[in-house]
Design an enzyme around this catalytic site. Structure first.
Site, PDB file in Angstrom:
ATOM      1  N   GLY A  41       0.818  -1.220   0.000  1.00  0.00           N
ATOM      2  CA  GLY A  41       0.000   0.000   0.000  1.00  0.00           C
ATOM      3  C   GLY A  41       0.844   1.260   0.000  1.00  0.00           C
ATOM      4  O   GLY A  41       2.025   1.226  -0.342  1.00  0.00           O
ATOM      5  N   LEU A  43       0.470   3.659  -2.089  1.00  0.00           N
ATOM      6  CA  LEU A  43       0.855   3.521  -3.492  1.00  0.00           C
ATOM      7  C   LEU A  43       1.359   4.825  -4.100  1.00  0.00           C
ATOM      8  O   LEU A  43       0.917   5.910  -3.730  1.00  0.00           O
ATOM      9  CB  LEU A  43      -0.346   3.008  -4.303  1.00  0.00           C
ATOM     10  N   HIS A  44       2.272   4.667  -5.051  1.00  0.00           N
ATOM     11  CA  HIS A  44       2.818   5.800  -5.797  1.00  0.00           C
ATOM     12  C   HIS A  44       3.023   5.344  -7.234  1.00  0.00           C
ATOM     13  O   HIS A  44       2.711   4.192  -7.581  1.00  0.00           O
ATOM     14  CB  HIS A  44       4.125   6.276  -5.149  1.00  0.00           C
ATOM     15  N   HIS A  47       4.445   1.842  -8.068  1.00  0.00           N
ATOM     16  CA  HIS A  47       3.483   0.732  -8.036  1.00  0.00           C
ATOM     17  C   HIS A  47       2.608   0.755  -9.287  1.00  0.00           C
ATOM     18  O   HIS A  47       2.315  -0.278  -9.878  1.00  0.00           O
ATOM     19  CB  HIS A  47       2.564   0.845  -6.810  1.00  0.00           C
ATOM     20  N   LYS A 160      13.830  -1.609  -7.929  1.00  0.00           N
ATOM     21  CA  LYS A 160      14.292  -0.712  -6.876  1.00  0.00           C
ATOM     22  C   LYS A 160      14.696  -1.555  -5.664  1.00  0.00           C
ATOM     23  O   LYS A 160      15.641  -1.245  -4.960  1.00  0.00           O
ATOM     24  CB  LYS A 160      13.174   0.254  -6.499  1.00  0.00           C
ATOM     25  N   GLN A 164      15.595  -7.994  -3.220  1.00  0.00           N
ATOM     26  CA  GLN A 164      14.298  -8.648  -2.979  1.00  0.00           C
ATOM     27  C   GLN A 164      13.855  -9.428  -4.220  1.00  0.00           C
ATOM     28  O   GLN A 164      13.332 -10.536  -4.127  1.00  0.00           O
ATOM     29  CB  GLN A 164      13.249  -7.588  -2.636  1.00  0.00           C
ATOM     30  N   VAL A 187      11.199   3.499 -10.755  1.00  0.00           N
ATOM     31  CA  VAL A 187      10.558   4.766 -11.136  1.00  0.00           C
ATOM     32  C   VAL A 187      11.061   5.848 -10.172  1.00  0.00           C
ATOM     33  O   VAL A 187      11.067   5.646  -8.951  1.00  0.00           O
ATOM     34  CB  VAL A 187       9.021   4.647 -11.073  1.00  0.00           C
ATOM     35  N   SER A 197       7.205   4.277  -0.743  1.00  0.00           N
ATOM     36  CA  SER A 197       6.153   4.610   0.226  1.00  0.00           C
ATOM     37  C   SER A 197       6.749   5.335   1.422  1.00  0.00           C
ATOM     38  O   SER A 197       6.100   6.176   2.044  1.00  0.00           O
ATOM     39  CB  SER A 197       5.464   3.331   0.708  1.00  0.00           C
TER      40      SER A 197
HETATM   41  P1  AMP Z   1       6.133  -2.148  -1.504  1.00  0.00           P
HETATM   42  O1  AMP Z   1       4.725  -1.680  -1.443  1.00  0.00           O
HETATM   43  O2  AMP Z   1       7.136  -1.135  -1.087  1.00  0.00           O
HETATM   44  O3  AMP Z   1       6.325  -3.506  -0.876  1.00  0.00           O
HETATM   45  O4  AMP Z   1       6.442  -2.347  -3.047  1.00  0.00           O
HETATM   46  C1  AMP Z   1       5.630  -3.164  -3.841  1.00  0.00           C
HETATM   47  C2  AMP Z   1       6.318  -3.360  -5.161  1.00  0.00           C
HETATM   48  O5  AMP Z   1       6.535  -2.115  -5.795  1.00  0.00           O
HETATM   49  C3  AMP Z   1       7.700  -4.030  -5.008  1.00  0.00           C
HETATM   50  O6  AMP Z   1       7.887  -4.965  -6.046  1.00  0.00           O
HETATM   51  C4  AMP Z   1       8.636  -2.862  -5.143  1.00  0.00           C
HETATM   52  O7  AMP Z   1       9.907  -3.227  -5.620  1.00  0.00           O
HETATM   53  C5  AMP Z   1       7.889  -2.027  -6.163  1.00  0.00           C
HETATM   54  N1  AMP Z   1       8.353  -0.638  -6.111  1.00  0.00           N
HETATM   55  C6  AMP Z   1       8.397   0.171  -5.031  1.00  0.00           C
HETATM   56  N2  AMP Z   1       8.935   1.369  -5.364  1.00  0.00           N
HETATM   57  C7  AMP Z   1       9.224   1.308  -6.684  1.00  0.00           C
HETATM   58  C8  AMP Z   1       9.805   2.203  -7.612  1.00  0.00           C
HETATM   59  N3  AMP Z   1      10.202   3.427  -7.253  1.00  0.00           N
HETATM   60  N4  AMP Z   1       9.966   1.803  -8.885  1.00  0.00           N
HETATM   61  C9  AMP Z   1       9.577   0.553  -9.263  1.00  0.00           C
HETATM   62  N5  AMP Z   1       9.023  -0.341  -8.442  1.00  0.00           N
HETATM   63  C10 AMP Z   1       8.853   0.022  -7.166  1.00  0.00           C
END
Ligand code: AMP
Length: 287
Positions: A41, A43-44, A47, A160, A164, A187, A197
């Protein structure tokens, strides 16, 4: 994408457990391809780009929103993790063929848990693995269970979180789950800061301070042919320390094995973790 799916897919839906989600997905028939985007969550655009790619490559997209307690090695970090569920839902509702799933902890980790822990080896010993004990076992566990219960065709992750991504690929390899794991480029904001986030917890001034992260990664990339690795890293740390953040690690490893490298003759990745006030940020650059 089969045209019939577009016709069958009704308005945007939210499910709060896997049973209802799977029941809903059954109506589309077995042929449909499902792209999964696991998130926590807040989100940006990072995501959203995963969602958009998943939508191009699949008939439907399932976005999960679950702040996974098992991947937090620090309870105050878990507590402070941003939660913006209403904005998240509003953002996703603008996208076609997207289903949101917001499961409870008991759904993700039922008594009869389907996961048998895997061995992560070096991935769990260096960089994020070293500094966040328990983090990657928690990531492997949650992603395994999401794959197990949702049974997507493909799943989309951001590079990013480069390490992971390697952990998830390793988990899929060892558990032999039939899910295609796709990585999407980082991104960034116009100024270069990787979207995260955790940036929601930064003040405007801190966002400005945090630019030292991408500046340091770019510094390394621009000087990679001029110095030996240790010298390059030492110079980059001096550069970083001119800023206001506190460095946790800055290192260059083999982009596949995550082993330490002595030269840059192969594909390598430079990874960084740093604190901006209380907020821990990570980023990386391929060299
Ligand atoms: P999170 O909600 O932080 O667990 O991220 C969910 C997914 O979004 C994961 O696969 C992250 O690697 C991806 N993600 C988070 N930030 C970015 C970003 N700036 N650019 C690309 N993918 C992202």
């Amino acid at each position: 994408m089969s045209p019939i799916i577009t016709r069958k897919m009704d308005a945007f839906r939210i499910f709060y457990d896997f049973i209802q989600l799977k029941e809903h997905m059954k109506h589309f028939g077995a042929q449909l391809t499902v792209g999964l985007v696991p998130t926590m969550g807040a989100l940006h655009q990072g995501h959203i780009e995963l969602v958009e790619r998943a939508a191009i490559e699949n008939d439907i997209v399932v976005v999960t929103i679950f702040v996974n307690p098992k991947q937090f090695n620090n309870s105050s970090d878990l507590k402070q993790y941003p939660r913006t569920i209403e904005t998240d839902i509003a953002l996703l509702s603008a996208h076609k063929n997207v289903i949101i799933c917001i499961p409870n902890e008991i759904d993700v980790y039922p008594k009869n848990d389907p996961y048998s822990p895997i061995t992560l080896g070096i991935l769990n010993q260096v960089l994020e693995g070293k500094y966040r004990p328990g983090h990657f076992p928690g990531v492997a566990h949650v992603v395994h269970n999401l794959f197990h219960f949702i049974e997507p065709t493909s799943a989309y992750f951001g590079l990013k979180d480069y390490q992971q991504f390697a952990v998830i690929r390793e988990m899929v390899k060892q558990t032999q789950l039939k899910v295609k794991v796709e990585g999407c480029d980082t991104v960034r904001d116009e100024n270069g800061l990787a979207l995260s986030s955790r940036n929601f917890n930064l003040s405007e001034e801190q966002i400005n301070d945090a630019l030292i992260i991408i500046d340091t990664l770019r510094y390394i990339k621009s000087k990679k042919n001029q110095f030996e690795i240790d010298h390059l890293l030492a110079k980059a740390k001096d550069f970083f320390n001119k800023g206001k953040l506190t460095l946790e690690y800055l290192d260059i490893v083999d982009a596949q094995s995550f082993k330490k490298v002595n030269n840059l003759n192969r594909k390598t990745v430079c990874c960084i973790a740093a604190f901006c006030g209380e907020v821990r940020l990570i980023d990386n650059i391929l060299l």
